[in-house]
Design an enzyme around this catalytic site. Structure first.
Site, PDB file in Angstrom:
ATOM      1  N   CYS A  74       0.547   7.693  -2.059  1.00  0.00           N
ATOM      2  CA  CYS A  74       1.981   7.846  -2.262  1.00  0.00           C
ATOM      3  C   CYS A  74       2.246   8.166  -3.737  1.00  0.00           C
ATOM      4  O   CYS A  74       1.365   8.059  -4.577  1.00  0.00           O
ATOM      5  CB  CYS A  74       2.737   6.592  -1.848  1.00  0.00           C
ATOM      6  SG  CYS A  74       2.227   5.120  -2.726  1.00  0.00           S
ATOM      7  N   CYS A  76       1.418   5.553  -6.329  1.00  0.00           N
ATOM      8  CA  CYS A  76      -0.002   5.374  -6.612  1.00  0.00           C
ATOM      9  C   CYS A  76      -0.450   6.366  -7.674  1.00  0.00           C
ATOM     10  O   CYS A  76      -1.210   6.044  -8.585  1.00  0.00           O
ATOM     11  CB  CYS A  76      -0.830   5.561  -5.346  1.00  0.00           C
ATOM     12  SG  CYS A  76      -0.205   4.662  -3.924  1.00  0.00           S
TER      13      CYS A  76
END
Lengths: 89, 347
Positions: free
Chosen positions: A10, A13
């Site tokens: 995502c 991250c």
């Protein structure tokens, strides 16, 4: 120091990984950053929120993306040796 | 936008900064209505009684109102959330009997939302720690379905009564979906590796944060959530404003009014592939309702948009086999359908 960024791709991250690199550069500490995307491995750290940061096999952060400065402070606290040349702001 | 209302660094007493921010917020909240009227009155060449003026008024009014509510709600909930952790939640659920457990799972799902990228590790963490599959599903459904932001926005647009009914039906959907999935004994349709995970459990040892840190966390949350949400919000408000001003009066009454029994299922089906968050769908729901769409139908549409989304299903596929994924979507969609009909019947 061995830094791992746990995440499943995502945007948070990716941001955490980028800032962790910046933080290491700021500190001037030699370290390698690895990305862990394997769910089995992520789960084995016992984290339930992503992204998470693991330093030398210890989870130091889960579920949030701090600013680079805070990350640097967190990493510094984990560093076994004092940094040779602490880069300022 | 309104982000400036939260001071960048609360000096000395964190409460002083909070009080200042609250004052600024209250002043803005008291003045956005007149401001929207003023904008419409002062734009040169704009007839204040024209449809375009109505559209602009709706857009300005809703943008400021929702932005203000959003900032306040996210801040307050984020502060509350610093008092509970997922680890504590899991421990609470593990030790409960069935009935209490499901109710608790739904409630905790509401107060402990997680970003969709955490849904998967959270699922693994719960199931591998022995929380029953059904309860985990209840938690997983309740979290996006009864969203704290949506609750406040619904209350702001339709009143506290409707908001309470939205919460009640949402929780019921989540509990029912979890109970059904639990009863069906579908553990075999969970990817097997989930059960063999043995976390070292060490994870993070939480230190009790100070108020200063709680507020700092909440400010960060406001920034990151508003940063993520605003495109959805503006698109939602723009569509809502367009519907409000230009959609023919009888269009929605004919197709989605109380008289059409198929309106609810169509709304739910339309909502599944659409992906937005609660904040973005509320202005749409508001405009649709004002144009004669039955409230239950509009709320069912909103629930379907926020609770079932393709990106989240793709992530969940990594822990759920396709059949369980289908059951999950089916049960949740059926629950939303029932909630829509119920709300239409009651209101």
């Amino acid at each position: 120091m061995k830094v791992k960024v746990l995440g499943i791709g995502c945007s948070n991250c990716q941001t955490l990984e980028k800032r962790a690199r910046e933080a290491l550069d700021q500190l001037g500490v030699a370290g390698e950053i690895a990305k862990v995307t394997d769910l089995n491995e992520i789960a084995s750290y016992g984290v339930m929120r992503l992204p998470a940061l693991v330093v030398d096999e210890r989870v130091i952060l889960a579920g949030r993306v701090p600013k680079t400065e805070e990350l640097a402070a967190l990493l510094l606290a984990e560093a076994p040796l004092a940094p040779s040349q602490p880069a300022g702001e | 936008m309104t982000l400036a209302t939260r001071p960048e660094s609360a000096t000395r007493s964190p409460w002083r900064g909070l009080a200042a921010a609250a004052l600024i917020w209250a002043a803005l909240f008291a003045s956005y209505g007149p401001f929207a009227g003023w904008v419409v009155d002062t734009v040169p060449g704009l007839d204040p009684n024209s449809r375009l003026a109505e559209v602009i008024h709706f857009f300005v009014f809703d943008t400021i109102k929702i932005a203000l509510l959003l900032v306040a709600v996210i801040f307050a909930v984020s502060v509350l959330r610093t008092f509970v952790s997922l680890e504590q939640t899991r421990a609470l659920l593990g030790g409960r009997g069935r009935v209490v457990g499901y109710a608790l799972a739904a409630l905790l799902g509401v107060v402990m939302p997680f970003c969709s990228c955490s849904a998967v590790p959270m699922f693994i963490g719960f199931v591998s720690a022995g929380v029953p599959l059904g309860m985990t599903m209840t938690f997983l459904v309740a979290s996006p379905l009864v969203n704290e932001v949506a609750v406040i926005l619904v209350a702001g647009s339709f009143g506290v009564g409707v908001a309470a009914m939205y919460v009640a039906t949402g929780l019921t959907v989540a509990v029912t979906a979890g109970v059904i999935i639990g009863r069906l004994g579908l553990e075999r349709w969970v990817e097997p590796f989930v059960f063999s995970v043995h976390g070292n459990g060490a994870a993070l040892h939480d230190v009790r944060p100070t108020w200063q840190e709680r507020f700092a966390t909440a400010r960060g949350e406001v920034r990151s959530i508003v940063g993520k949400v605003w495109p959805f919000l503006l698109v939602g408000i723009a569509i809502g404003a367009a519907i409000h001003g230009w959609a023919p009066e009888d269009l929605f009454v004919r197709w989605a009014g109380p008289g059409n029994p198929l309106a609810v299922p169509v709304a739910v089906l339309l909502g599944i592939p659409l992906y937005s968050n609660a904040a973005g769908t509320i202005p749409l729901v508001e405009a649709l309702h004002a144009k004669g769409v039955a409230l239950g139908t509009a709320v069912a549409f909103m629930m379907s948009v926020v609770a079932l989304s393709v990106p989240e299903l793709v992530l969940l596929r990594r822990v759920l086999k396709p059949r369980l994924l289908v059951v999950f979507v089916g049960v949740v969609a059926a629950g939303i359908l029932a909630a829509g009909y119920l709300l239409n019947a009651v209101i």
